[in-house]
Design a protein around this motif. Structure first.
Motif, PDB file in Angstrom:
ATOM      1  N   GLU A   1      37.710  39.930  32.453  1.00 45.35           N
ATOM      2  CA  GLU A   1      38.182  41.173  31.832  1.00 45.35           C
ATOM      3  C   GLU A   1      39.611  41.457  32.278  1.00 45.35           C
ATOM      4  N   ALA A   2      40.428  41.870  31.336  1.00 46.18           N
ATOM      5  CA  ALA A   2      41.866  41.957  31.569  1.00 46.18           C
ATOM      6  C   ALA A   2      42.252  42.979  32.618  1.00 46.18           C
ATOM      7  N   ASP A   3      41.400  43.979  32.889  1.00 47.39           N
ATOM      8  CA  ASP A   3      41.774  44.996  33.870  1.00 47.39           C
ATOM      9  C   ASP A   3      41.636  44.503  35.310  1.00 47.39           C
ATOM     10  N   GLY A   4      41.072  43.318  35.515  1.00 51.71           N
ATOM     11  CA  GLY A   4      40.974  42.749  36.847  1.00 51.71           C
ATOM     12  C   GLY A   4      39.811  43.259  37.680  1.00 51.71           C
ATOM     13  N   PHE A   5      38.930  44.088  37.121  1.00 50.23           N
ATOM     14  CA  PHE A   5      37.797  44.606  37.886  1.00 50.23           C
ATOM     15  C   PHE A   5      36.513  43.807  37.660  1.00 50.23           C
ATOM     16  N   GLY A   6      36.570  42.759  36.869  1.00 50.78           N
ATOM     17  CA  GLY A   6      35.447  41.849  36.748  1.00 50.78           C
ATOM     18  C   GLY A   6      34.190  42.429  36.150  1.00 50.78           C
ATOM     19  N   GLY A   7      34.317  43.486  35.371  1.00 52.18           N
ATOM     20  CA  GLY A   7      33.142  44.108  34.769  1.00 52.18           C
ATOM     21  C   GLY A   7      32.358  44.997  35.711  1.00 52.18           C
ATOM     22  N   MET A   8      32.948  45.355  36.853  1.00 49.56           N
ATOM     23  CA  MET A   8      32.269  46.193  37.838  1.00 49.56           C
ATOM     24  C   MET A   8      32.613  47.667  37.636  1.00 49.56           C
TER      25      MET A   8
ATOM     26  N   GLY B   1      38.591  45.009  44.990  1.00 46.49           N
ATOM     27  CA  GLY B   1      38.085  44.205  43.884  1.00 46.49           C
ATOM     28  C   GLY B   1      36.626  43.847  44.024  1.00 46.49           C
ATOM     29  N   HIS B   2      35.860  44.682  44.743  1.00 51.54           N
ATOM     30  CA  HIS B   2      34.438  44.430  45.006  1.00 51.54           C
ATOM     31  C   HIS B   2      34.213  43.085  45.697  1.00 51.54           C
TER      32      HIS B   2
ATOM     33  N   PRO C   1      40.424  25.879  26.233  1.00 55.20           N
ATOM     34  CA  PRO C   1      41.317  27.012  25.950  1.00 55.20           C
ATOM     35  C   PRO C   1      40.784  28.319  26.528  1.00 55.20           C
ATOM     36  N   VAL C   2      41.722  29.200  26.918  1.00 53.29           N
ATOM     37  CA  VAL C   2      41.366  30.507  27.470  1.00 53.29           C
ATOM     38  C   VAL C   2      42.013  31.602  26.625  1.00 53.29           C
ATOM     39  N   GLY C   3      41.639  32.851  26.919  1.00 54.87           N
ATOM     40  CA  GLY C   3      42.108  33.980  26.139  1.00 54.87           C
ATOM     41  C   GLY C   3      43.547  34.366  26.423  1.00 54.87           C
ATOM     42  N   SER C   4      44.040  35.285  25.616  1.00 54.66           N
ATOM     43  CA  SER C   4      45.441  35.709  25.699  1.00 54.66           C
ATOM     44  C   SER C   4      45.747  36.489  26.979  1.00 54.66           C
ATOM     45  N   GLN C   5      44.723  36.965  27.693  1.00 56.48           N
ATOM     46  CA  GLN C   5      44.979  37.708  28.925  1.00 56.48           C
ATOM     47  C   GLN C   5      45.599  36.829  30.012  1.00 56.48           C
ATOM     48  N   PHE C   6      45.577  35.503  29.809  1.00 54.50           N
ATOM     49  CA  PHE C   6      46.169  34.586  30.783  1.00 54.50           C
ATOM     50  C   PHE C   6      47.565  34.119  30.374  1.00 54.50           C
ATOM     51  N   LYS C   7      48.086  34.683  29.307  1.00 53.45           N
ATOM     52  CA  LYS C   7      49.399  34.275  28.805  1.00 53.45           C
ATOM     53  C   LYS C   7      50.503  34.823  29.706  1.00 53.45           C
ATOM     54  N   GLY C   8      51.524  34.022  29.941  1.00 58.89           N
ATOM     55  CA  GLY C   8      52.679  34.481  30.707  1.00 58.89           C
ATOM     56  C   GLY C   8      52.440  34.454  32.200  1.00 58.89           C
TER      57      GLY C   8
ATOM     58  N   ARG D   1      46.379  40.905  37.216  1.00 57.32           N
ATOM     59  CA  ARG D   1      46.546  39.536  36.714  1.00 57.32           C
ATOM     60  C   ARG D   1      46.287  38.488  37.815  1.00 57.32           C
ATOM     61  N   TYR D   2      46.707  38.775  39.059  1.00 61.37           N
ATOM     62  CA  TYR D   2      46.368  37.847  40.142  1.00 61.37           C
ATOM     63  C   TYR D   2      44.852  37.732  40.275  1.00 61.37           C
ATOM     64  N   ARG D   3      44.150  38.858  40.146  1.00 59.87           N
ATOM     65  CA  ARG D   3      42.683  38.798  40.194  1.00 59.87           C
ATOM     66  C   ARG D   3      42.130  37.922  39.072  1.00 59.87           C
ATOM     67  N   LEU D   4      42.681  38.078  37.886  1.00 58.46           N
ATOM     68  CA  LEU D   4      42.250  37.245  36.762  1.00 58.46           C
ATOM     69  C   LEU D   4      42.503  35.760  37.034  1.00 58.46           C
ATOM     70  N   GLN D   5      43.673  35.474  37.563  1.00 56.76           N
ATOM     71  CA  GLN D   5      44.029  34.079  37.827  1.00 56.76           C
ATOM     72  C   GLN D   5      43.066  33.468  38.847  1.00 56.76           C
ATOM     73  N   TYR D   6      42.779  34.215  39.920  1.00 61.18           N
ATOM     74  CA  TYR D   6      41.802  33.716  40.898  1.00 61.18           C
ATOM     75  C   TYR D   6      40.434  33.530  40.267  1.00 61.18           C
TER      76      TYR D   6
END
Length: 531
Positions: free
Chosen positions: A73-80, A113-114, A207-214, A221-226
């Motif tokens: 999830e783009a907000d970096g909270f992992g659905g929590m 980040g839980h 392929p991955v979603g647009s939230q990983f672009k750039g 975003r660091y949370r998403l990348q991890y």
């Protein structure tokens, strides 16, 4: 001042985002977690990123997991939910948890980040344990860990692997499947655990979603990348199989950063406050996703990552931090054959405080083998087979005085066996470390093994034209290889053995593994030899 190439707000220059003290203590088990509620049932699997343990001591380890039922999830909270959640853990002598020796609970907070990092104490030294987490009626995968021997013991041997540089975009993490099947006491990761660059996944067929672009700049975003990296099954398997010791290099924040200096911003108009904010958020995400102890918790943009862990009197692991305290790279970074600035006596890679700590450790240690966990090659890397000495300026070649001080001190203070293990280069080297690389007659005082990447650089090759040049230009280099993989190490009282374990490809999964070469260091005889 140049315009900012990324979306960090100037209003946060002085307010580095970091978790509060209560959130930290709840996540380590230092406070009672009984008042918090577990995750609601039916919320999904919260353990999508696996489990891990790290920094083993004679009496305990730190355990890790991060709750993320929807990790991308783009907000970096992992659905929590944005509320604290109680997480229970168990440590057992057996994999079926019929002989539980420790139980406890910790609180996963949104501020971290839980993630949770319970530090488990009171375990038997040099012993294997199994652990797991539970919340919301879901039990995590089982992890296996091992404590270190007591400080005064003399272990017969130590088995570990070291790795670095795992660019998700560049290929599959197959090497970790093979590592997880090894018989190891621990794993050392030497940095570039992730890369900050944008991700598409097209090249590797996932392929991955647009939230990983750039490029990656902020905490979400660091949370998403991890999350993307850690959801790779081979990496999860290797974390679950052994305790890890980790230290970062540059890509956990930004390529070739140095102290407070970003590579992106154009000098001399560095906006260092903006970069420190980025570093604070990158460091927080790194802490949230790795089995670090509370001693490594960042305080804004600063973290105490250099540390020492002992394996009885057989070996000391001294983990260096060659990013936070260094001067800017000389001569504009890059590569040079005529950069005299790299010889400046006042230039430092380690910073004076860390260097003093390192050298004092040389004097105090009783260990037979001193192991330096190091990010970028210490040995001289001349890329010109002719008269010139053409070197990269980001590694120790750009900070010659610091290298000379460390290697001279190792000899002068009577270090019995100094072996440096290194990542960064995406190539395998075995070479000797000279007291002074400018003196052809200088003695060999230590040994260095540079390990290749897990994926960075793509499939690689056994030998390259650049490798042939390196072997000609650097007489202290005994081995070169440019395939992907890791280094497996066996250390006993008489000798050190490094096996260069390589896979033939990473562009598709399922690659086999083989040992490309093995090199040894004999007790009291510095320098590498073919096994």
């Amino acid at each position: 001042m140049p315009s900012l190439p990324h979306p960090l707000s100037r209003r946060r220059f002085l307010g580095y985002g970091s978790a509060g003290a209560a959130a930290v203590l709840l996540g380590t088990g230092a406070w009672n977690a009984a008042g918090a509620m577990p995750l609601a049932r039916g919320a999904g699997d919260p353990f999508t990123l696996g489990v891990a343990s790290g920094d083993p001591l004679p009496g305990g380890v730190v355990l890790w997991t991060r709750l993320a039922p929807k990790p991308y999830e783009a907000d970096g909270f992992g659905g929590m939910p944005r509320t604290p959640v109680r997480v229970e853990y168990e440590v057992s002598l057996d994999e079926r948890f019929r002989a539980v020796v420790r139980r406890g609970s910790v609180v996963a907070t949104p501020e971290l980040g839980h993630s949770v990092h319970p530090e488990v104490h009171g375990l038997a030294p040099d012993h294997e344990y199994f652990y797991r987490f539970r919340t919301g009626g879901v039990i995590s995968p089982v992890g296996r860990t091992r404590t270190a021997p007591v400080a005064w013991s003399s272990p017969r041997e130590l088995n570990f692997a070291f790795a670095s540089c795992q660019n998700w975009e560049a290929g599959h993490f197959t090497a970790y499947d093979h590592m997880a099947a090894e018989d190891l006491d621990l794993v050392v990761h030497l940095g570039d655990y992730l890369y900050e660059s944008g991700v598409t996944g097209v090249g590797r067929g996932t392929p991955v979603g647009s939230q990983f672009k750039g490029e990656t700049f902020d905490l979400a975003r660091y949370r998403l990348q991890y999350a993307l990296y850690k959801s790779e099954a081979p990496l999860m398997a290797a974390h679950a199989a052994f305790p890890w010791i980790h230290v970062n290099d540059d890509h956990e924040v930004e390529n070739n950063w140095a102290g407070d200096i970003s590579q992106i911003d154009k000098e001399p108009d560095q906006d260092r406050a903006v970069f420190r904010q980025r570093r604070a958020e990158a460091f927080q995400a790194m802490y949230e996703h790795l089995p670090y102890r509370i001693a490594q918790l960042p305080k804004g943009p600063d973290a105490r990552l250099h540390r020492r862990l002992s394996y009885g009197t057989l070996a000391d692991f001294t983990m260096l931090d060659t990013r936070q305290y260094r001067d800017d790279q000389p001569c504009g970074d890059g590569q040079s054959a005529n950069c005299t600035e790299r010889f400046d006596e006042n230039r430092t890679l380690l910073g004076s405080e860390q260097r003093t700590w390192l050298l004092d450790g040389f004097s105090r240690s009783r260990a037979r083998w001193q192991i330096l966990g190091n990010q970028a090659p210490m040995g001289q890397t001349d890329t010109d087979a002719g008269e010139a000495t053409n070197v990269y300026l980001d590694p120790w070649d750009g900070y010659v005085a610091d290298r000379d001080r460390v290697l001279a001190a190792a000899q002068d203070r009577g270090v019995r066996n100094l072996v440096v293990i290194t990542g960064d280069r995406h190539q395998n080297y075995a070479w000797d470390l000279k007291r002074d690389f400018n003196d052809p007659g200088s003695p060999t005082v230590a040994s260095e093994f540079v390990g290749t990447s897990i994926t960075s650089g793509g499939n690689g090759a056994d030998m390259t034209p650049g490798g042939e040049t390196l072997l000609k230009a650097n007489p202290h280099m005994k081995f070169f290889n440019s395939q992907r993989g890791y280094v497996r190490v066996n250390v006993n009282r008489q000798r050190w053995r490094s096996d260069f374990r390589v896979v033939p490809f990473v562009n598709t999964p399922g690659a086999p593994i083989s040992t490309r070469a093995s090199y040894v260091v004999e007790d009291r005889r510095p320098g590498v030899q073919s096994a």
